[in-house]
Write a protein that holds these residues in place. Structure first.
Motif, PDB file in Angstrom:
ATOM      1  N   GLY A   1       0.645  -1.433   0.056  1.00  0.00           N
ATOM      2  CA  GLY A   1       0.036  -0.023   0.002  1.00  0.00           C
ATOM      3  C   GLY A   1       0.832   1.374  -0.061  1.00  0.00           C
ATOM      4  N   SER A   2       2.009   1.051   0.079  1.00  0.00           N
ATOM      5  CA  SER A   2       3.083   2.170   0.230  1.00  0.00           C
ATOM      6  C   SER A   2       2.961   2.896  -1.202  1.00  0.00           C
ATOM      7  N   VAL A   3       2.654   2.302  -2.203  1.00  0.00           N
ATOM      8  CA  VAL A   3       2.411   3.279  -3.508  1.00  0.00           C
ATOM      9  C   VAL A   3       1.461   4.198  -3.551  1.00  0.00           C
ATOM     10  N   ASN A   4       0.508   4.025  -2.343  1.00  0.00           N
ATOM     11  CA  ASN A   4      -0.479   5.098  -2.359  1.00  0.00           C
ATOM     12  C   ASN A   4      -1.705   5.348  -3.416  1.00  0.00           C
ATOM     13  N   ASP A   5      -1.718   4.268  -4.104  1.00  0.00           N
ATOM     14  CA  ASP A   5      -2.590   4.294  -5.360  1.00  0.00           C
ATOM     15  C   ASP A   5      -3.266   2.869  -5.266  1.00  0.00           C
ATOM     16  N   ALA A   6      -4.748   2.955  -4.793  1.00  0.00           N
ATOM     17  CA  ALA A   6      -5.368   1.673  -4.608  1.00  0.00           C
ATOM     18  C   ALA A   6      -5.596   0.858  -6.035  1.00  0.00           C
ATOM     19  N   LYS A   7      -5.568   1.639  -7.097  1.00  0.00           N
ATOM     20  CA  LYS A   7      -5.685   0.851  -8.484  1.00  0.00           C
ATOM     21  C   LYS A   7      -4.614   0.285  -8.763  1.00  0.00           C
ATOM     22  N   ILE A   8      -3.343   0.912  -8.526  1.00  0.00           N
ATOM     23  CA  ILE A   8      -2.036   0.132  -8.943  1.00  0.00           C
ATOM     24  C   ILE A   8      -2.039  -1.408  -8.055  1.00  0.00           C
ATOM     25  N   VAL A   9      -2.632  -1.127  -6.704  1.00  0.00           N
ATOM     26  CA  VAL A   9      -2.452  -2.277  -6.030  1.00  0.00           C
ATOM     27  C   VAL A   9      -3.338  -3.220  -6.658  1.00  0.00           C
ATOM     28  N   PHE A  10      -4.430  -2.867  -6.785  1.00  0.00           N
ATOM     29  CA  PHE A  10      -5.308  -3.926  -7.309  1.00  0.00           C
ATOM     30  C   PHE A  10      -5.091  -4.626  -8.687  1.00  0.00           C
TER      31      PHE A  10
ATOM     32  N   PRO B   1      13.999  -5.162   2.224  1.00  0.00           N
ATOM     33  CA  PRO B   1      14.151  -3.831   2.347  1.00  0.00           C
ATOM     34  C   PRO B   1      12.879  -3.067   2.702  1.00  0.00           C
ATOM     35  N   MET B   2      11.852  -3.362   2.027  1.00  0.00           N
ATOM     36  CA  MET B   2      10.532  -2.754   2.233  1.00  0.00           C
ATOM     37  C   MET B   2      10.327  -2.700   3.628  1.00  0.00           C
ATOM     38  N   ALA B   3      10.215  -3.905   4.422  1.00  0.00           N
ATOM     39  CA  ALA B   3       9.925  -4.224   5.789  1.00  0.00           C
ATOM     40  C   ALA B   3      10.757  -3.369   6.542  1.00  0.00           C
ATOM     41  N   LYS B   4      12.187  -3.241   6.517  1.00  0.00           N
ATOM     42  CA  LYS B   4      12.997  -2.655   6.992  1.00  0.00           C
ATOM     43  C   LYS B   4      12.965  -0.991   7.084  1.00  0.00           C
ATOM     44  N   LYS B   5      12.098  -0.676   5.806  1.00  0.00           N
ATOM     45  CA  LYS B   5      11.756   0.715   5.620  1.00  0.00           C
ATOM     46  C   LYS B   5      10.532   0.889   6.591  1.00  0.00           C
TER      47      LYS B   5
ATOM     48  N   GLU C   1       9.802   3.734   9.722  1.00  0.00           N
ATOM     49  CA  GLU C   1       8.852   4.877   9.479  1.00  0.00           C
ATOM     50  C   GLU C   1       7.606   4.676  10.329  1.00  0.00           C
ATOM     51  N   HIS C   2       7.410   3.401  10.868  1.00  0.00           N
ATOM     52  CA  HIS C   2       6.269   2.861  11.459  1.00  0.00           C
ATOM     53  C   HIS C   2       6.817   1.946  12.591  1.00  0.00           C
ATOM     54  N   SER C   3       7.783   2.430  13.519  1.00  0.00           N
ATOM     55  CA  SER C   3       8.314   1.801  14.692  1.00  0.00           C
ATOM     56  C   SER C   3       7.249   1.253  15.591  1.00  0.00           C
ATOM     57  N   GLU C   4       6.419   1.933  16.058  1.00  0.00           N
ATOM     58  CA  GLU C   4       5.520   1.620  17.044  1.00  0.00           C
ATOM     59  C   GLU C   4       4.396   0.429  16.410  1.00  0.00           C
ATOM     60  N   ILE C   5       3.995   0.706  15.159  1.00  0.00           N
ATOM     61  CA  ILE C   5       3.066  -0.634  14.542  1.00  0.00           C
ATOM     62  C   ILE C   5       3.820  -1.804  14.490  1.00  0.00           C
ATOM     63  N   MET C   6       5.025  -1.671  14.071  1.00  0.00           N
ATOM     64  CA  MET C   6       6.059  -2.773  13.819  1.00  0.00           C
ATOM     65  C   MET C   6       6.286  -3.208  15.136  1.00  0.00           C
TER      66      MET C   6
END
Length: 268
Positions: free
Chosen positions: A89-98, A203-207, A211-216
């Motif tokens: 979802g980091s691409v921030n475009d739901a249509k691309i994800v779909f 690498p994506m998860a490390k990023k 960026e979202h340390s509390e959620i991780m």
């Protein structure tokens, strides 16, 4: 296995490349959207001793798939396809994800079915997040067949514009597509299996960890094995599912998430 061929989509990614190394005894065809990334990956893998060839492909281009499989079949006996190509979802475009995660998977499975030889297998990547989306007849019919007219618009009604939520829905769709294709694949003597990774330290998860340390951290705290996954955790499972040792396993999903999905209630 030297004459058996395995196609890995998204073969330059963290999980895809790890799978390639785990399947070093096969002849490999890996695909990527970027020629530059593909060429760099193939060069490195060859230097490391892998029998690998690259093929540039856009998984969202349905018309390109017959040529892709023709190329793969020219390399030798097709043992299997491992479909790792996808986006978060980091691409921030739901249509691309779909388009990439759901429609691309649907089209690839359809094309594999057309050519699948006996004793071959297609392994598709879902996610533990796919198990967090409850069954619902209204959207499940579109997740099962995203080529239907208005499929994206119907699913979009449930995501409130969130590409992350669309990601979760597309991964439920992968689970549904796997189950729906079990019988017809079986009639050809072929198998279909899905894998649902949890948090894998690519690498994506490390990023995301930065960026979202509390959620991780919350995810880690709720993981029974108290660690994040490594790409090798997925790659080793793929190696088994691809092998003849797994030739009675089809139509199921293997969750590789350290136990977090099983430790919480799921409506799937």
């Amino acid at each position: 296995m030297k004459n058996q061929v395995v196609l890995i989509t998204g073969g330059a990614g963290g999980i895809g490349s790890s799978i390639a190394y785990a399947l070093k005894d096969y002849k490999l065809v890996i695909t990527e959207y970027s020629s530059e990334v593909l060429n760099m990956t193939v060069t490195k893998m060859k230097a490391d001793g892998l029998n690998v060839i690259g093929y540039k492909n856009d998984i969202t281009d349905e018309a390109s798939l017959p040529a892709l499989f023709d190329f793969v079949l020219q390399q030798g006996e097709l043992k299997g396809v491992v479909h790792t190509a996808g986006v978060s979802g980091s691409v921030n475009d739901a249509k691309i994800v779909f388009d990439i995660n759901l429609l691309g998977t649907y089209n690839l499975v359809e094309e594999f079915y057309n050519i699948a030889p006996k004793d071959s297998v297609i392994i598709v990547l879902s996610s533990m997040m796919g198990h967090m989306i409850p069954a619902n007849a209204q959207y499940d019919k579109y997740l099962l067949n995203p080529k239907q007219e208005g499929a994206f618009e119907e699913i979009a009604r449930y995501i409130d514009g969130s590409a992350d939520t669309m990601y979760n829905f597309t991964k439920r769709g992968v689970l549904l597509i796997t189950k729906d294709n079990t019988m017809r694949m079986g009639k050809k003597g072929a198998r279909i299996v899905s894998i649902s990774p949890g948090v894998i330290m690519t690498p994506m998860a490390k990023k995301a960890l930065k960026e979202h340390s509390e959620i991780m951290k919350a995810t880690l705290d709720n993981t029974p094995l108290k660690r994040y996954g490594a790409p090798e955790d997925v790659a080793n499972a793929v190696g088994f599912l691809l092998s003849d040792k797994a030739n009675f396993i089809t139509g199921t999903d293997l969750i590789i998430d350290g136990g977090i999905t099983g430790s919480r209630s799921s409506a799937f």
